[in-house]
Design a protein around this motif. Structure first.
Motif, PDB file in Angstrom:
ATOM      1  N   GLY A  97       8.347 -13.391  16.365  1.00 11.63           N
ATOM      2  CA  GLY A  97       7.130 -12.855  15.776  1.00 11.63           C
ATOM      3  C   GLY A  97       7.332 -11.956  14.571  1.00 11.63           C
ATOM      4  O   GLY A  97       6.427 -11.207  14.188  1.00 11.63           O
ATOM      5  N   TYR A  98       8.498 -12.050  13.937  1.00  7.30           N
ATOM      6  CA  TYR A  98       8.782 -11.211  12.773  1.00  7.30           C
ATOM      7  C   TYR A  98       8.954 -12.066  11.520  1.00  7.30           C
ATOM      8  O   TYR A  98       9.473 -13.183  11.577  1.00  7.30           O
ATOM      9  N   ASN A  99       8.523 -11.520  10.389  1.00  5.95           N
ATOM     10  CA  ASN A  99       8.785 -12.128   9.087  1.00  5.95           C
ATOM     11  C   ASN A  99       9.976 -11.436   8.447  1.00  5.95           C
ATOM     12  O   ASN A  99      10.227 -10.256   8.703  1.00  5.95           O
ATOM     13  N   LEU A 100      10.699 -12.171   7.614  1.00  2.21           N
ATOM     14  CA  LEU A 100      11.889 -11.632   6.959  1.00  2.21           C
ATOM     15  C   LEU A 100      11.683 -11.616   5.448  1.00  2.21           C
ATOM     16  O   LEU A 100      11.395 -12.647   4.850  1.00  2.21           O
ATOM     17  N   ILE A 101      11.788 -10.443   4.841  1.00  3.09           N
ATOM     18  CA  ILE A 101      11.745 -10.316   3.380  1.00  3.09           C
ATOM     19  C   ILE A 101      13.190 -10.297   2.890  1.00  3.09           C
ATOM     20  O   ILE A 101      13.954  -9.390   3.222  1.00  3.09           O
ATOM     21  N   ILE A 102      13.565 -11.303   2.097  1.00  2.16           N
ATOM     22  CA  ILE A 102      14.951 -11.446   1.643  1.00  2.16           C
ATOM     23  C   ILE A 102      15.049 -11.079   0.170  1.00  2.16           C
ATOM     24  O   ILE A 102      14.284 -11.559  -0.658  1.00  2.16           O
ATOM     25  N   SER A 103      16.004 -10.222  -0.155  1.00  6.01           N
ATOM     26  CA  SER A 103      16.237  -9.856  -1.558  1.00  6.01           C
ATOM     27  C   SER A 103      17.736  -9.810  -1.805  1.00  6.01           C
ATOM     28  O   SER A 103      18.527  -9.645  -0.879  1.00  6.01           O
ATOM     29  N   GLN A 104      18.125  -9.984  -3.065  1.00  6.27           N
ATOM     30  CA  GLN A 104      19.548  -9.968  -3.384  1.00  6.27           C
ATOM     31  C   GLN A 104      19.843  -8.896  -4.423  1.00  6.27           C
ATOM     32  O   GLN A 104      19.115  -8.730  -5.396  1.00  6.27           O
TER      33      GLN A 104
END
Length: 342
Positions: A97-104
């Motif tokens: 139930g979690y969203n993942l915000i991906i950044s580099q």
């Protein structure tokens, strides 16, 4: 609907008016409340789509102190290890139930600092980080630890960090396995191309490798040891210097597989038979190592296992108070994958 209305954000009140239902019913339907019938939920969902309604997760987070969003900062998404780990983490978090915000960070400490500020401002429920090669000051992560927001470092990690969990691969053992294997195959002059010693990965891999040489009674040839960013071009430059020397290597251990592939191509271009004249061991077990011929021996890091362990530990941290949450460092075992290059 007027042009002005189309350009405005639709709200729960708009959906309620369109369906002649109460705002409370609309809210319960959008949040999958079991007290709302499937038929009503379907009507609400369809109308929400027609009106262009978007859930305001930030507002929800302000009300319940949870956004069900996890922040992730990695050096580069294109790296094989991180691509595998990210896929595992995103899939596992989605199921929970979690969203993942991906950044580099692009291996920039300055960008890493800015991304940490952005993640904190976005009210993520937790932050997962693999640091840049040059991160030496970790104080920009204090805001998460000081506010009891779960923080996990993985792969590239600080030596220690109060209030955060550290999950890392057994890089020392990986270097030791590589050095021992080359010694056991009869190599006498083993070159080592490693990354910058500013990060734990390369410090540990090199330390394990040198311990293996010492255990085997083999010397370290200074002209065969290079510490540099592990790019294809840098590796080629290092190899040229090695093979211009009178005492040439009979094996090369590289601290990543990009460098190992560069060694492989250099050897073939210069008529060096692999493995008879030159043996090669890489690190990470990039799929390219199994495709190239002769296939390259490498150290498997199990990025999927690390990603899974990150999520498992994170769920415990989110469910527990600070006193009972995990705090002891976790080490993921590695394995030497032997192929025809040795």
């Amino acid at each position: 609907m007027s042009r002005t209305k189309k350009n405005q954000e639709s709200t729960i009140l708009d959906i309620a008016a369109a369906l002649q239902l109460s705002p409370a019913t609309i809210s319960r339907a959008l949040n999958n409340n079991p007290n709302v019938t499937p038929a009503t939920r379907k009507k609400v969902t369809e109308m929400a789509g027609q009106l262009g309604y978007r859930r305001n997760n930030m507002a929800l987070g302000l009300r319940n102190n949870k956004t069900h969003t996890i922040g992730l900062i990695v050096p580069r998404i294109s790296m094989f290890f991180h691509a595998e780990a990210i896929t595992m983490m995103q899939n596992a978090l989605y199921e929970k139930g979690y969203n993942l915000i991906i950044s580099q960070s692009n291996d920039s400490p300055e960008m890493e600092r800015r991304l940490v500020d952005t993640m904190y401002s976005s009210r993520v429920d937790a932050l997962i980080v693999s640091c840049t090669l040059d991160t030496q000051d970790f104080s920009h992560f204090d805001v998460f630890a000081d506010n009891d927001i779960p923080l996990i470092f993985y792969d590239r990690v600080p030596p220690a960090f109060d209030g955060a969990l550290i999950i890392r691969g057994d890089d020392f053992q990986g270097g030791y396995l590589a050095g021992t294997h080359l010694a056991e195959t009869g190599c006498k002059r083993i070159a080592h191309i490693s990354g910058p010693l500013t990060t734990n990965l390369y410090r540990d891999r090199s330390a394990g490798f040198f311990k293996a040489l010492k255990a085997a009674g083999l010397p370290v040839y200074e002209h065969l040891v290079f510490y540099q960013p592990l790019t294809y071009d840098n590796t080629r430059t290092a190899l040229k210097k090695m093979f211009e020397h009178r005492e040439k290597p009979d094996a090369v251990f590289t601290a990543n597989d990009t460098a190992a592939i560069a060694v492989h191509e250099f050897a073939r271009e210069n008529g060096l038979e692999i493995p008879r004249q030159l043996k090669i061991v890489g690190y990470s077990n990039d799929p390219r190592c199994a495709i190239i011929r002769p296939a390259i021996t490498s150290v498997e890091q199990f990025p999927g296992k690390m990603g899974s362990k990150v999520v498992e530990a994170l769920m415990q941290m989110l469910a527990a108070d600070r006193e009972t949450a995990l705090n002891e460092p976790i080490t993921i075992p590695v394995q030497l994958i032997r192929r025809m290059s040795t």
